[in-house]
Design a protein around this motif. Structure first.
Motif, short mmCIF file in Angstrom:
data_model
loop_
_atom_site.label_atom_id
_atom_site.label_comp_id
_atom_site.label_asym_id
_atom_site.label_seq_id
_atom_site.Cartn_x
_atom_site.Cartn_y
_atom_site.Cartn_z
N LEU A 97 -4.32 26.21 0.46
CA LEU A 97 -4.98 27.21 -0.37
C LEU A 97 -5.54 26.57 -1.64
O LEU A 97 -6.72 26.74 -1.97
N GLU A 98 -4.69 25.81 -2.34
CA GLU A 98 -5.12 25.16 -3.59
C GLU A 98 -5.72 23.78 -3.36
O GLU A 98 -6.34 23.22 -4.27
N GLY A 99 -5.52 23.22 -2.17
CA GLY A 99 -6.20 21.98 -1.80
C GLY A 99 -5.75 20.73 -2.51
O GLY A 99 -6.54 19.80 -2.69
N ALA A 100 -4.46 20.65 -2.90
CA ALA A 100 -3.99 19.51 -3.70
C ALA A 100 -4.25 18.16 -3.03
O ALA A 100 -4.78 17.24 -3.66
N THR A 101 -3.86 18.03 -1.77
CA THR A 101 -4.04 16.75 -1.07
C THR A 101 -5.51 16.41 -0.91
O THR A 101 -5.92 15.26 -1.13
N LEU A 102 -6.31 17.39 -0.52
CA LEU A 102 -7.74 17.16 -0.34
C LEU A 102 -8.41 16.76 -1.64
O LEU A 102 -9.19 15.79 -1.69
N LEU A 103 -8.13 17.47 -2.72
CA LEU A 103 -8.78 17.18 -4.00
C LEU A 103 -8.36 15.83 -4.56
O LEU A 103 -9.16 15.14 -5.21
N ASN A 104 -7.13 15.43 -4.28
CA ASN A 104 -6.69 14.09 -4.67
C ASN A 104 -7.51 13.03 -3.93
O ASN A 104 -7.95 12.03 -4.52
N HIS A 105 -7.71 13.25 -2.65
CA HIS A 105 -8.55 12.35 -1.84
C HIS A 105 -9.99 12.34 -2.36
O HIS A 105 -10.60 11.26 -2.49
N ILE A 106 -10.53 13.51 -2.66
CA ILE A 106 -11.91 13.62 -3.14
C ILE A 106 -12.08 12.89 -4.46
O ILE A 106 -13.07 12.18 -4.68
N SER A 107 -11.11 13.03 -5.36
CA SER A 107 -11.17 12.34 -6.66
C SER A 107 -11.27 10.83 -6.48
O SER A 107 -12.09 10.16 -7.13
N LYS A 108 -10.43 10.31 -5.60
CA LYS A 108 -10.43 8.86 -5.35
C LYS A 108 -11.74 8.42 -4.69
O LYS A 108 -12.27 7.35 -5.00
N LYS A 109 -12.26 9.25 -3.82
CA LYS A 109 -13.52 8.92 -3.14
C LYS A 109 -14.69 8.88 -4.13
O LYS A 109 -15.50 7.95 -4.11
N ILE A 110 -14.77 9.88 -5.00
CA ILE A 110 -15.83 9.91 -6.00
C ILE A 110 -15.72 8.70 -6.93
O ILE A 110 -16.72 8.05 -7.25
N GLN A 111 -14.50 8.42 -7.35
CA GLN A 111 -14.28 7.27 -8.25
C GLN A 111 -14.74 5.97 -7.60
O GLN A 111 -15.40 5.14 -8.24
N LYS A 112 -14.42 5.79 -6.32
CA LYS A 112 -14.82 4.58 -5.60
C LYS A 112 -16.34 4.52 -5.43
O LYS A 112 -16.95 3.45 -5.59
N ASP A 113 -16.96 5.67 -5.13
CA ASP A 113 -18.41 5.71 -4.95
C ASP A 113 -19.13 5.39 -6.26
O ASP A 113 -20.16 4.70 -6.25
N ILE A 114 -18.61 5.88 -7.37
CA ILE A 114 -19.21 5.57 -8.68
C ILE A 114 -19.10 4.08 -8.97
O ILE A 114 -20.05 3.44 -9.40
N GLU A 115 -17.92 3.54 -8.70
CA GLU A 115 -17.69 2.11 -8.94
C GLU A 115 -18.64 1.25 -8.10
O GLU A 115 -19.17 0.24 -8.58
N ASN A 116 -18.86 1.66 -6.86
CA ASN A 116 -19.78 0.92 -5.99
C ASN A 116 -21.23 1.00 -6.48
O ASN A 116 -22.00 0.05 -6.31
N LYS A 117 -21.58 2.13 -7.09
CA LYS A 117 -22.96 2.33 -7.53
C LYS A 117 -23.27 1.63 -8.85
O LYS A 117 -24.34 1.02 -9.00
N ILE A 118 -22.36 1.73 -9.82
CA ILE A 118 -22.69 1.20 -11.15
C ILE A 118 -21.70 0.14 -11.65
O ILE A 118 -21.80 -0.32 -12.79
N ASP A 119 -20.76 -0.24 -10.78
CA ASP A 119 -19.80 -1.29 -11.13
C ASP A 119 -18.97 -0.93 -12.36
O ASP A 119 -18.68 -1.79 -13.20
N LYS A 120 -18.64 0.33 -12.49
CA LYS A 120 -17.79 0.81 -13.58
C LYS A 120 -16.66 1.66 -12.99
O LYS A 120 -16.91 2.47 -12.10
N LYS A 121 -15.46 1.46 -13.52
CA LYS A 121 -14.32 2.23 -13.01
C LYS A 121 -13.99 3.35 -13.99
O LYS A 121 -13.32 3.14 -15.00
N TYR A 122 -14.48 4.54 -13.70
CA TYR A 122 -14.22 5.71 -14.51
C TYR A 122 -13.22 6.61 -13.79
O TYR A 122 -13.28 6.77 -12.57
N LYS A 123 -12.33 7.19 -14.56
CA LYS A 123 -11.35 8.11 -13.97
C LYS A 123 -12.02 9.44 -13.64
O LYS A 123 -12.75 9.99 -14.46
N VAL A 124 -11.76 9.94 -12.44
CA VAL A 124 -12.33 11.21 -11.99
C VAL A 124 -11.24 12.28 -12.02
O VAL A 124 -10.17 12.11 -11.44
#
Length: 241
Positions: A98-125
């Motif tokens: 319902l609240e999607g805790a596991t999914l959103l944790n996965h999504i956060s890590k995925k976005i963070q990795k995608d950002i790092e791959n695009k601009i070579d910066k590690k920002y917390k999502v």
């Protein structure tokens, strides 16, 4: 010698007992699993019969309890677990589905990795909303992991090591925002941690959006002014000496 024989006999007896218990457990486990599986399936039919687009795993004995995983067909990272232990059934539906805790944790890590791959910066999502609090359209995009970088469902936490004066902070934030948007990376807001290179001071700015009023916002923060504009836009700040 007699004592040694007795000790050896006791050792052999214990070994046979252990082997016997292992064999019995191996033979009984499928029987108990079948019973647990039926109990869990009855529970699903009673409580979650209206769930659509899900698949059920085989019931397994794990960590001293029986476990079945219910997974969304559109995303293997979107699931919840049902447990059967001591004749009681519990589940993680509210938190994980319902609240999607596991999914959103996965999504956060995925976005963070995608950002790092695009601009070579590690920002917390940071995704600060629960899945059921998003609109139906946003939930669908999240579950299908569609256009996540530009989805504006997350907050970016960015650390800046710069001179902490009004002009430098404003210009640097503009540059960061421009670079991200050029790569179609669109967060709903920023949290900036500004570490002053001229001292040990820090300024923490939360829930900032970059717009034409940025200079005024930074000016208010530098001057410790909790203005109406900051309050109305839920922008908070903290200065650490």
């Amino acid at each position: 010698m007699q004592k040694l024989k007795i000790q050896y006999a006791i050792f052999v007896f214990i070994v046979f007992m252990i082997l016997g218990i292992v064999v019995i457990n191996q033979k009984m486990t499928p029987i108990f699993e079948k019973k647990a599986d039926q109990k869990i399936n009855d529970y699903i039919n009673e409580k979650y019969n209206d769930l659509k687009d899900v698949k059920k795993s085989k019931t397994k004995f794990k960590n001293n309890k029986y476990e079945k995983i219910i997974t969304n067909k559109n995303n293997d990272n979107y699931y919840f677990k049902i447990y059967y232990h001591n004749k009681k059934i519990t589940d993680t539906y509210k938190k994980d589905y319902l609240e999607g805790a596991t999914l959103l944790n996965h999504i956060s890590k995925k976005i963070q990795k995608d950002i790092e791959n695009k601009i070579d910066k590690k920002y917390k999502v940071i995704i600060d909303k629960k899945l059921n609090k998003f609109s139906e359209k946003s939930r669908e995009s999240i579950i299908k992991e569609k256009d996540l970088l530009s989805s504006e469902i997350y907050v970016l936490e960015i650390k800046l090591n710069i001179k902490a004066d009004k002009s430098t902070i404003t210009d640097t934030i503009y540059q960061v925002d421009k670079k991200l948007k050029k790569e179609n990376i669109k967060s709903k807001a920023y949290n900036f941690i500004v570490k002053d290179t001229d001292s040990t001071n820090e300024i923490i700015i939360n829930n900032l959006t970059v717009n034409k009023d940025l200079k005024l916002i930074i000016n208010d923060i530098i001057n410790n002014k909790n203005s109406n504009y900051l309050r109305e836009n839920n922008i908070t700040f903290e200065k650490i000496d």
